[in-house]
Design an enzyme around this catalytic site. Structure first.
Site, PDB file in Angstrom:
ATOM      1  N   CYS B  87       9.800 -26.822 -11.806  1.00 26.16           N
ATOM      2  CA  CYS B  87       9.757 -26.271 -10.449  1.00 26.16           C
ATOM      3  C   CYS B  87       8.429 -26.605  -9.772  1.00 26.16           C
ATOM      4  O   CYS B  87       8.184 -27.741  -9.427  1.00 26.16           O
ATOM      5  CB  CYS B  87      10.027 -24.751 -10.503  1.00 26.16           C
ATOM      6  SG  CYS B  87      10.429 -24.035  -8.916  1.00 26.16           S
ATOM      7  N   HIS B 196      15.077 -24.117 -14.274  1.00 21.21           N
ATOM      8  CA  HIS B 196      14.128 -23.470 -15.188  1.00 21.21           C
ATOM      9  C   HIS B 196      14.673 -23.313 -16.596  1.00 21.21           C
ATOM     10  O   HIS B 196      15.278 -22.289 -16.925  1.00 21.21           O
ATOM     11  CB  HIS B 196      13.778 -22.080 -14.640  1.00 21.21           C
ATOM     12  CG  HIS B 196      12.960 -22.125 -13.403  1.00 21.21           C
ATOM     13  ND1 HIS B 196      11.605 -21.869 -13.393  1.00 21.21           N
ATOM     14  CD2 HIS B 196      13.289 -22.411 -12.122  1.00 21.21           C
ATOM     15  CE1 HIS B 196      11.128 -21.988 -12.158  1.00 21.21           C
ATOM     16  NE2 HIS B 196      12.148 -22.314 -11.364  1.00 21.21           N
ATOM     17  N   GLU B 198      13.114 -22.482 -19.146  1.00 19.50           N
ATOM     18  CA  GLU B 198      12.484 -21.344 -19.834  1.00 19.50           C
ATOM     19  C   GLU B 198      13.213 -20.036 -19.550  1.00 19.50           C
ATOM     20  O   GLU B 198      12.952 -19.026 -20.190  1.00 19.50           O
ATOM     21  CB  GLU B 198      11.002 -21.241 -19.442  1.00 19.50           C
ATOM     22  CG  GLU B 198      10.697 -20.567 -18.108  1.00 19.50           C
ATOM     23  CD  GLU B 198      10.889 -21.475 -16.894  1.00 19.50           C
ATOM     24  OE1 GLU B 198      11.567 -22.505 -17.007  1.00 19.50           O
ATOM     25  OE2 GLU B 198      10.361 -21.139 -15.818  1.00 19.50           O
TER      26      GLU B 198
END
Lengths: 895, 237
Positions: B87, B196, B198
């Site tokens: 990002c 994302h 994560e």
């Protein structure tokens, strides 16, 4: 820049004029030069006038001009005659005020009444200075002083059940609840209604910023936000202007701050057209030992202002905006709305948490409504101390600001710290590391010295000399006249249960679809997609689930559940019951996740307290909420009152918004709202009655509001919550969904669409199908139970005295919602109805992107030239490539 | 000893703790790197996390690019150090010219957060070698300025050199050209991705476990190329 060690004005043992405050140029305690501060910090007692060269002369002049003041120890000395004229001084001083007792003061324009002004003169023994007048006008405003609500709000404390968990309650920046041996949680909801109508983006953004600082001030790391929002009719032009700005503001600030948005409400009703309600809730978590106080204790401790510079934004926000009714001139009040900088707030959060962890603060208070005035007065009043402040040291955005502006400014992203002199250098260096400006602007003064007064200097002159408690605690308290609105008898008699009801199968089918597509019940993905719900990595449930669930301890799985709810229509019909129903709904929404509700916060949105009818509504709602919390055994830990939500004589529905916090021992056991396994049996818990008054159905199909709202039975809610918590703990529940707006029909639609499973339903005998589908009786929940557990579950419900009726079973994915003998609705058809509404109303922005592609491309820096043409060529191709993107924002179903 | 992954915190970084958690969940040892510290503390790989570094002032990533730590990272990346920009990290990598193109305001002008399906383009990168080309994954996307743009020559090169790491499927959330969600550099050690990973490492908090593949990939890459990597880093230093 060379600085001398003298910055702190100390009123402890010499007269005010003997203390030469620094000029702004000599601002010593700037985080950019922390080393320079150290000597000063270590030798604050060296208060002799070691001013810089540039100030020395001014100081001497000042001393020469006012010899009488140098002997003063406590009470303001009589000014030498003649007092300096306005021209000579350029601003109003205590000396001038004493010498010119009859000078005209614009207190009416500042929102103070005659008797309030007289009371100030009585407290001070003279007329207030212009700065003092500004301070009293904002601190005694409705927003800050709670002068109309105080008498009623006492019930929250008086009726509160004893709770061992409560570490801080009403009166603090936010209530704090212990959740384990090690951890505590703090949460609060506040309004930012008025600013958000004037300037939707900034109003909403700074609403988030403000509540986050309240949570931060308790010593907590903010971990999530929620936003209950109310707008006028969905298709009204005002709503088209206000809603996109508010949503973008909530998202813009919260996303940039790194806080997941885990829930809230979006409600449309004509009554909010000129007065949208923008409430913001924040929740934070802290180690129990890190709880902070706002008390400025310890004479000699330094008063340190950190964060953004002070500007002219938001001056008089609370008195001008939040404490008066809107009129035709509202448009001109834009400068009263603050402007937010979430990046600065993020830095402020990290700096404060580092400072807390190092144990470096004695006291802390955020600067919100009423800015520096409120922070200084409240910290000093809470500490029972005096305070001396040199206003010249406040870092300003605009050098030409005068003292009342500096004191009243509501510039965002500022905190006030009370720090021991020894700790100042470390505090400054932490702030410097995070790029946060920090400036010591004053000192805590022992109460026995000079009567514990708050004294503020500007350009070497004493401009404020007041007892801090008179600002913070001794504001006027009004027992406003109250009268039940005359129209209420007629309203109650006009029952929705007598309206024409659909009964034929195809009518019922059409009603289910119409309700699912109605603005209040439709899918809110268009809104919630604009919020980050993932950041921080602990979001276990978020909207559209009934409650947001957050993991707060990764090792144990300990978590919290939060819901905020309100129903203005119910409260309009009966504010006492309406408040209890809001409490019941939030309580139930937390309970369906399997959590155990433990604490309550509230935001009470009402019209003008000067209207006896509104005041009656308010008093009834407070009584209802306080009684409700007592019955449920969970305390109100804090809240907020927003009055004057009316345009002309048209007040909003009384809208108590209630937030409930619950605990989950292990978030892995949380129960989501959507059906998840084909074949799971479906049950309805609770009793359905013929209760349609105030319902969403009456609103949508008849535009009707009348009758008495649904019965509220908090004992039944408690039993229900007990069954849900136990069933969740032992793993019986696959899904649980609260029944509220739109009744069983809407709950089924949502439980099916959430994960794309169908359902086969057979309505029990008894009430007509229409009533069973659309009644909004409280204390009811829809559940699906893991197959094989149904007998045990039904036995549990029976044992706890909770009515439990089998409704049918979950069907395969992508099938239908079928109600036996009445209708089948394919999920695709349901989804289309449910998800299409908001994009159709607010999706226009997306369709404009074609025109904007050139502009966008030109912003891409070094590639601009070639790109602009490239993207131009490509736009046609792109549109087809990205087919689904098309004109609408929410093209994907929320499943 | 497990590989050490450094996660950079810039002022305004938001997903730094999440990236560290994900690296740990993936089997690595995360360490925090500070924007003002040019020392990489001997980490084996670096993640530039999501967020709003420097408040996105000027342009997303435009200021972070000049942070002291970025000079070191740029040198090390040219020497082969695996770097993943997520990002805002992707934006920084583009601003730092470690990756081509730019991320601009979403075409519909809104921030958008949704669970996004992606199709892996190439597995030939330090961060995607545990995926299969063409594999579909589901991870969250959340950005306001995530629309990948580049000139036609760059787009052609990215496709010709198999450097598109992932594309959006089931709806392009931001108007990215060619539905591009992630790209890599020529060597494959530097990857920028808008969604994302994560946030997809735990079924309790994410829509899938697909994000773990990125961390497994870099561990595999480091295990398989430790000798070469050490040599490269030596050269870079």
């Amino acid at each position: 820049m060379t600085t001398t060690p003298e910055t702190i004005v100390d009123g402890s043992d010499s007269g005010p004029a003997g203390e030469p405050p620094e000029t702004p140029e000599a601002k010593a305690t700037d985080a950019q030069a922390p080393e320079a501060q150290a000597p000063e910090a270590q030798a604050p007692e060296a208060q002799a006038p070691e001013a810089t060269d540039t100030t020395a002369e001014d100081v001497e002049e000042a001393e020469a001009a006012e010899p009488a003041e140098t002997e003063s120890t406590g009470e303001p000395a009589p000014a030498p005659a003649p007092a300096p004229t306005w021209k000579e001084v350029g601003f109003d001083t205590v000396a001038r005020a004493t010498g010119t007792p009859f000078e005209h003061q614009p207190f009416l324009e500042l929102g103070l009444q005659d008797d309030e002004h007289a009371k100030i003169e009585q407290i001070l023994g003279r007329r207030p200075t212009e700065s003092e007048l500004a301070m009293y006008s904002i601190m005694w405003s409705e927003h800050c002083s709670y002068k109309s609500s105080k008498l009623h709000l006492r019930q929250f404390g008086e009726k509160a059940p004893r709770s061992e968990r409560l570490l801080a309650g009403i009166g603090e920046n936010a209530g704090v609840v212990r959740v384990s041996d090690r951890l505590a949680v703090t949460f609060k909801v506040e309004s930012h209604n008025h600013p958000s109508f004037v300037e939707p983006y900034q109003g909403a953004a700074t609403g988030v910023g403000g509540i986050v600082r309240d949570i931060l001030a308790m010593g907590a790391r903010p971990i999530a936000v929620m936003d209950p929002l109310r707008f006028g009719a969905a298709d009204h032009e005002d709503t088209r202007r206000v809603l996109p700005g508010v949503i973008a503001g909530v998202g813009g600030y919260g996303n940039c701050l790194g806080l997941p948005n885990i829930g809230g409400e979006v409600v449309f009703d004509e009554c909010y057209r000129g007065n949208p309600l923008v409430n913001a809730l924040c929740v934070g978590v802290l180690p129990v030992g890190r709880l902070q106080s706002k008390a400025a204790t310890g004479p000699g401790n330094l008063v340190v202002l950190i964060g953004a510079k002070t500007g002219r934004d938001g001056i008089g926000g609370v008195s001008v905006l939040a404490s008066a009714t809107f009129d035709a001139e509202s448009e001109q009040r834009r400068p009263s709305v603050q402007v937010g900088d979430p990046f600065m707030e993020k830095l402020l959060i990290e700096a404060c948490l580092e400072i807390y962890d190092a144990g470096l603060v004695v006291g802390i208070q955020d600067l919100g409504g009423a800015g520096l005035t409120c922070a200084l007065a409240e910290t000093a009043a809470a500490g029972g101390t005096g305070m001396s402040v040199n206003l010249d040291l406040v870092p300003l955005r605009e050098a030409s600001m005068d003292p009342p502006e500096v004191l009243a400014s509501e510039s965002q992203e500022r905190m006030l710290l009370i720090v021991t002199p020894d700790n100042l250098p470390v505090v400054l260096s932490i702030c410097s590391r995070w790029g946060v400006l920090a400036t010591a602007i004053g000192e805590v003064v022992a109460p026995e010295v000079g009567g514990g007064r708050l004294r503020i200097w500007w350009r070497n002159e004493l401009i404020v000399d007041v007892p801090p408690g008179s600002l913070a605690d001794d504001g006027p308290v009004y027992a406003r006249p109250m009268r039940e609105p005359a129209d209420r008898i007629l309203l109650l008699a006009d029952r929705a249960e007598t309206l024409p009801q659909p009964s034929a199968a195809d009518e019922l089918r059409a009603t289910v679809l119409r309700m699912a597509a109605s603005p209040n019940l439709c899918d809110k993905t268009w809104v919630t997609e604009q919020y980050d719900r993932y950041v921080l990595g602990n979001t276990v449930l978020a909207q559209p689930e009934d409650a947001g669930v957050l993991r707060i301890d990764e090792r144990s799985g300990l978590g919290v559940a939060l819901s905020v709810d309100g129903n203005g229509r119910f409260a309009r019909l009966d504010p006492y019951t309406g408040a209890k129903l809001a409490l019941a709904e939030a309580y139930r929404n937390v309970a369906v996740t399997g959590a155990i509700p433990v604490a309550v916060t509230n935001c009470l949105n009402f019209g003008s307290p000067e209207d006896p009818g509104v005041m009656w509504q308010f008093a009834e709602a407070v009584r209802g909420l306080a009684d409700g919390c007592q019955e449920l055994g969970i305390p109100v830990t804090g809240g907020n009152v927003s009055f004057y939500n009316q345009t002309g004589t048209m007040a909003i529905h009384p809208t108590p918004v209630v937030g409930v916090l619950g605990l989950l021992a292990n978030v892995a056991a949380r129960v989501p709202m959507g059906f998840a396994n084909a074949g799971d049996p479906i049950f309805i818990l609770g009793e359905t009655r013929d209760e349609l008054s105030g319902s969403e159905w009456a609103h949508v199909t008849h535009g009707h509001l009348g009758g008495t709202p649904p019965t509220v039975d908090l004992a039944a809610e408690q039993r229900l919550a007990g069954v849900l918590a136990e069933a969740a703990r032992v793993g019986h529940l696959a899904a649980a969904h609260d029944l509220s707006d739109g009744g069983l029909a809407q709950a089924l639609v949502e439980a099916c669409l959430r994960r794309g499973f169908g359902a086969q339903i057979t309505l029990p005998d008894g009430l007509p199908p229409f009533v069973q589908l659309f009644s909004e009786s409280a204390a009811r929940v829809l559940v699906s139970v893991s197959r094989g557990q149904e007998a045990a579950f039904a036995a549990l419900a029976a044992e706890r005295g909770v009515p439990c009726a089998a409704l049918g079973a979950v069907r395969a994915p992508s099938s239908v919602l079928a109600v036996e003998g009445l209708f089948d609705i394919p999920l695709d058809e349901l989804r289309e109805a449910h998800t299409g509404t908001l994009p159709a109303l607010f999706g226009e922005l997306a369709s404009r992107t074609g025109e904007q592609s050139g502009e966008l491309a030109s912003r891409t820096g070094e590639q601009s030239g070639e790109l602009a043409s490239r993207t131009g060529e490509q736009s046609g191709e792109l549109a087809s490539r990205t087919g689904e993107l098309s004109g609408e924002l929410a093209t994907e179903p929320g499943s | 000893m497990s590989a050490i992954i450094g996660v950079v915190t810039f002022p305004g970084s938001l997903d730094d703790r999440d990236a560290a958690r994900a690296a740990a969940r993936g089997g690595a040892t995360p360490v925090r790197l500070w924007h003002a510290d040019s020392d990489l503390h001997r980490v084996d790989a670096v993640i530039l996390p999501g967020g709003f570094s420097y408040g996105d002032y000027l342009r997303c990533g435009a200021i972070a690019r000049f942070a002291p730590v970025m000079e070191t990272i740029a040198d090390a990346a040219r020497g082969g150090l695996p770097v993943l920009g997520i990002c805002n990290g992707f934006q920084i990598l583009c601003e730092a010219h470690l990756l081509p193109g730019a991320l601009t305001r979403n075409q519909h002008l809104h921030f958008r957060n949704r669970d996004q399906r992606l199709r892996i383009g190439t597995a030939a990168s330090a961060w995607t070698n545990q995926f299969l080309p063409g594999q579909e994954i589901l991870i969250p996307v959340k950005n306001g300025e995530g629309r990948f743009v580049a000139d036609s020559r760059t787009l052609d090169e990215l496709e010709a050199e198999d450097r598109v790491v992932a594309r959006y499927i089931g709806g392009n959330p931001n108007g990215s050209l060619l539905d591009i969600a992630a790209i890599r550099n020529e060597a494959g050690n530097v990857v920028g991705i808008m969604p994302h990973p994560e946030h997809a490492i735990d079924e309790l908090t994410g829509p899938s476990l697909d994000g773990l593949g990125f961390f497994a990939s870099v561990l595999k890459h480091l295990a398989g190329s430790s000798v070469r990597m050490a040599a490269n880093q030596g050269v870079a230093a």
